[in-house]
Design a protein around this motif. Sequence first.
Motif, PDB file in Angstrom:
ATOM      1  N   ARG A 135      41.946  53.367  76.153  1.00 52.35           N
ATOM      2  CA  ARG A 135      42.840  53.810  77.145  1.00 52.35           C
ATOM      3  C   ARG A 135      44.103  52.743  77.236  1.00 52.35           C
ATOM      4  O   ARG A 135      45.279  53.067  77.486  1.00 52.35           O
ATOM      5  N   THR A 136      43.538  51.358  77.632  1.00 54.13           N
ATOM      6  CA  THR A 136      44.548  50.601  78.085  1.00 54.13           C
ATOM      7  C   THR A 136      45.303  50.237  76.798  1.00 54.13           C
ATOM      8  O   THR A 136      46.498  49.787  77.146  1.00 54.13           O
ATOM      9  N   CYS A 137      44.811  50.081  75.601  1.00 52.03           N
ATOM     10  CA  CYS A 137      45.600  49.706  74.572  1.00 52.03           C
ATOM     11  C   CYS A 137      46.624  50.851  74.473  1.00 52.03           C
ATOM     12  O   CYS A 137      47.998  50.632  73.879  1.00 52.03           O
ATOM     13  N   LEU A 138      46.568  52.231  74.750  1.00 53.51           N
ATOM     14  CA  LEU A 138      47.445  53.009  74.552  1.00 53.51           C
ATOM     15  C   LEU A 138      48.605  52.762  75.729  1.00 53.51           C
ATOM     16  O   LEU A 138      49.937  52.687  75.335  1.00 53.51           O
ATOM     17  N   ASP A 139      48.308  52.244  76.952  1.00 50.60           N
ATOM     18  CA  ASP A 139      49.555  51.734  77.862  1.00 50.60           C
ATOM     19  C   ASP A 139      50.178  50.437  77.286  1.00 50.60           C
ATOM     20  O   ASP A 139      51.062  50.447  77.780  1.00 50.60           O
ATOM     21  N   ARG A 140      49.720  49.990  76.325  1.00 54.39           N
ATOM     22  CA  ARG A 140      50.439  48.652  75.780  1.00 54.39           C
ATOM     23  C   ARG A 140      50.965  49.178  74.440  1.00 54.39           C
ATOM     24  O   ARG A 140      51.486  48.242  73.637  1.00 54.39           O
ATOM     25  N   GLY A 141      51.201  50.383  74.236  1.00 53.51           N
ATOM     26  CA  GLY A 141      51.958  50.586  72.960  1.00 53.51           C
ATOM     27  C   GLY A 141      51.225  50.810  71.656  1.00 53.51           C
ATOM     28  O   GLY A 141      51.703  50.989  70.508  1.00 53.51           O
ATOM     29  N   THR A 151      36.806  59.820  71.811  1.00 53.08           N
ATOM     30  CA  THR A 151      37.759  59.216  72.988  1.00 53.08           C
ATOM     31  C   THR A 151      39.098  59.436  72.170  1.00 53.08           C
ATOM     32  O   THR A 151      39.891  59.752  73.150  1.00 53.08           O
ATOM     33  N   ALA A 152      39.506  59.097  71.218  1.00 53.71           N
ATOM     34  CA  ALA A 152      40.666  59.582  70.550  1.00 53.71           C
ATOM     35  C   ALA A 152      41.377  60.845  70.796  1.00 53.71           C
ATOM     36  O   ALA A 152      42.541  61.001  71.133  1.00 53.71           O
ATOM     37  N   ALA A 153      40.524  61.560  70.540  1.00 52.22           N
ATOM     38  CA  ALA A 153      41.002  63.301  70.831  1.00 52.22           C
ATOM     39  C   ALA A 153      41.251  63.602  72.176  1.00 52.22           C
ATOM     40  O   ALA A 153      42.189  64.284  72.701  1.00 52.22           O
ATOM     41  N   GLU A 154      40.440  62.716  73.329  1.00 55.84           N
ATOM     42  CA  GLU A 154      40.548  62.904  74.598  1.00 55.84           C
ATOM     43  C   GLU A 154      42.087  62.228  75.222  1.00 55.84           C
ATOM     44  O   GLU A 154      42.745  62.750  75.938  1.00 55.84           O
ATOM     45  N   ILE A 155      42.535  61.181  74.540  1.00 60.34           N
ATOM     46  CA  ILE A 155      43.395  60.204  74.978  1.00 60.34           C
ATOM     47  C   ILE A 155      44.713  60.259  74.279  1.00 60.34           C
ATOM     48  O   ILE A 155      45.725  59.778  74.662  1.00 60.34           O
ATOM     49  N   GLY A 156      44.624  61.213  73.130  1.00 57.05           N
ATOM     50  CA  GLY A 156      45.785  61.219  72.278  1.00 57.05           C
ATOM     51  C   GLY A 156      46.031  60.360  71.303  1.00 57.05           C
ATOM     52  O   GLY A 156      47.067  59.944  71.072  1.00 57.05           O
ATOM     53  N   GLY A 157      44.955  59.697  70.777  1.00 56.89           N
ATOM     54  CA  GLY A 157      44.922  58.554  70.020  1.00 56.89           C
ATOM     55  C   GLY A 157      45.007  59.029  68.355  1.00 56.89           C
ATOM     56  O   GLY A 157      44.460  60.030  68.347  1.00 56.89           O
ATOM     57  N   LEU A 158      45.158  58.275  67.526  1.00 58.10           N
ATOM     58  CA  LEU A 158      44.942  58.644  66.129  1.00 58.10           C
ATOM     59  C   LEU A 158      43.893  57.694  65.527  1.00 58.10           C
ATOM     60  O   LEU A 158      43.987  56.461  65.619  1.00 58.10           O
ATOM     61  N   ILE A 159      42.824  58.142  64.860  1.00 61.17           N
ATOM     62  CA  ILE A 159      41.789  57.445  64.062  1.00 61.17           C
ATOM     63  C   ILE A 159      42.263  57.065  62.488  1.00 61.17           C
ATOM     64  O   ILE A 159      42.541  58.051  61.907  1.00 61.17           O
ATOM     65  N   MET A 160      42.293  55.854  62.379  1.00 58.30           N
ATOM     66  CA  MET A 160      42.446  55.350  60.900  1.00 58.30           C
ATOM     67  C   MET A 160      41.285  54.963  60.375  1.00 58.30           C
ATOM     68  O   MET A 160      40.345  54.418  60.911  1.00 58.30           O
ATOM     69  N   MET A 161      40.903  55.384  59.091  1.00 53.98           N
ATOM     70  CA  MET A 161      39.664  55.099  58.381  1.00 53.98           C
ATOM     71  C   MET A 161      39.705  54.599  57.281  1.00 53.98           C
ATOM     72  O   MET A 161      40.500  54.980  56.361  1.00 53.98           O
ATOM     73  N   HIS A 162      39.018  53.375  57.046  1.00 51.35           N
ATOM     74  CA  HIS A 162      38.724  53.184  55.784  1.00 51.35           C
ATOM     75  C   HIS A 162      37.251  53.559  55.208  1.00 51.35           C
ATOM     76  O   HIS A 162      36.275  53.316  55.768  1.00 51.35           O
ATOM     77  N   ALA A 163      37.698  54.602  54.194  1.00 52.31           N
ATOM     78  CA  ALA A 163      36.656  55.391  53.697  1.00 52.31           C
ATOM     79  C   ALA A 163      36.061  55.088  52.585  1.00 52.31           C
ATOM     80  O   ALA A 163      36.417  55.457  51.481  1.00 52.31           O
TER      81      ALA A 163
END
Length: 469
Positions: free
Chosen positions: A147-153, A180-192
């Motif tokens: 969440r804090t990372c979101l505040d920092r762009g 958490t990403a879904a809740e805060i509006g973040g995007l998950i990037m995956m090395h699959a």
Amino acid sequence: MSESSPVNRTLIHGGTVLAASGPFAADVLVEGETIAALLRPGAEPGAVDERIDARGKYVLPGGIDAHTHMEMPFGGAFAVDTFETGTRAAAWGGTTTIIDFPKQEKGTGLESTLDAWHAKAEGQCAIDYGFHMILSDVNDGTLKEMRTCLDRGVNSFKLFMAYPGALYSTDGEILRAMDTAAEIGGLIMMHAENGIAIDELAAKALASGRTEPVQHGLTRPPELEGEATSRAIRLAEVTRAPLYIVHLSAHQALEAVSEARDAGRDVFAETCPQYLYLSLDDLARPDFEGAKYVASPPLREKSHQPSLWKGLRTNDLSVVSTDHCPFCFNEEKQLGREDFTKIPNGIPGVEHRMDLLHQGVVAGELSLARWVDTCATTPARMFGLYPRKGVLAPGSDADIVVYDPAAEQVLSVNTHHMNVDYSAYEGMRVTGKVDTVLSRGSVVISGDEFRGRKSHGKYLPRDSCQLLR
């Protein structure tokens, strides 16, 4: 009260403007750091300070490389491009924005990691830059720090299904991060890639005395990339988190992405130039030369390449990034001479992405519009930079490339500007070359001259993904 300095005005005239919607004739007027207007060809805008002749050339938005690793530690080595050398090389190739990856180490926090990467990059970059975050230690504390990372762009978080014991996250940890990403509006990037299975295959190869670089590819088969990609998509479905698959290399993984996108899921993927042009044959080069081509996922058999080009045309592959992570052949790569698992993973490429994708245009694989879309416009929209970046429009940053589609060049370590002792594309002849590059209105490349400075680039706090369905 002193008067403010006059704003510099630049006119780029006579060229063909390229956009994700297609090409059109227009002149581009720049005032200060932004684009003031797109003008009818030949229209006089009044007094200007500089005129750039773009006749016979393309004028396009500066490229956005959304996947770089400057100065990144890996396996006892460090990527040899600094933010200074790497962003300068990017500018030479028509890229005016990079998004790099602060790498969280186990037992450390996300904010302290972000602080460390800001300290590396601040005042060093020739072009603008942003950050994703590598999340390698999923726990209650780091989930709060997302969440804090979101505040920092920083609103995109990369997890790994590979590299057990280092960066690897379990399915349960991935599920928690996706929640958490879904809740805060973040995007998950995956090395699959299925790292558990890969480690077993690698151990078996070493036990049999197979230590050469090609084993890196043979022990990371495309089926395990396909399996991991499918599993990541299913976890994202459960959590309703948007998902971005990084550096997709295999048609099995692409099939999983295509299926999810056809079903209306918020699943996106990028590929890289090395998967479009290089192959397992390069990993098999004799005399340890194959070590130059060790990256993860590994280079695949050439039969995968037509599927990747098709994926770019159909938008199942939305972005082309480089995963630029250079290690010198005569130094860092030698760590794995007796054991392929110790070869630092990474291929240099930040300077050549725009040229290599233009070669796809020349070969009929991509339209001009898709070239611009995959290299500039969609990355800007994917990572919350549009319309400041990724488009030539009034009010947008004047990140502009004047590109000569008729020029020819030969890619080589002797002429590139990356801080690495080999070229992955040595001797490759391509049609098209950057002529002029502006970053926020300042000319940083003019012909064969670098006119930029390392302190020009600014940090870009980013908004949320603009492509969610």
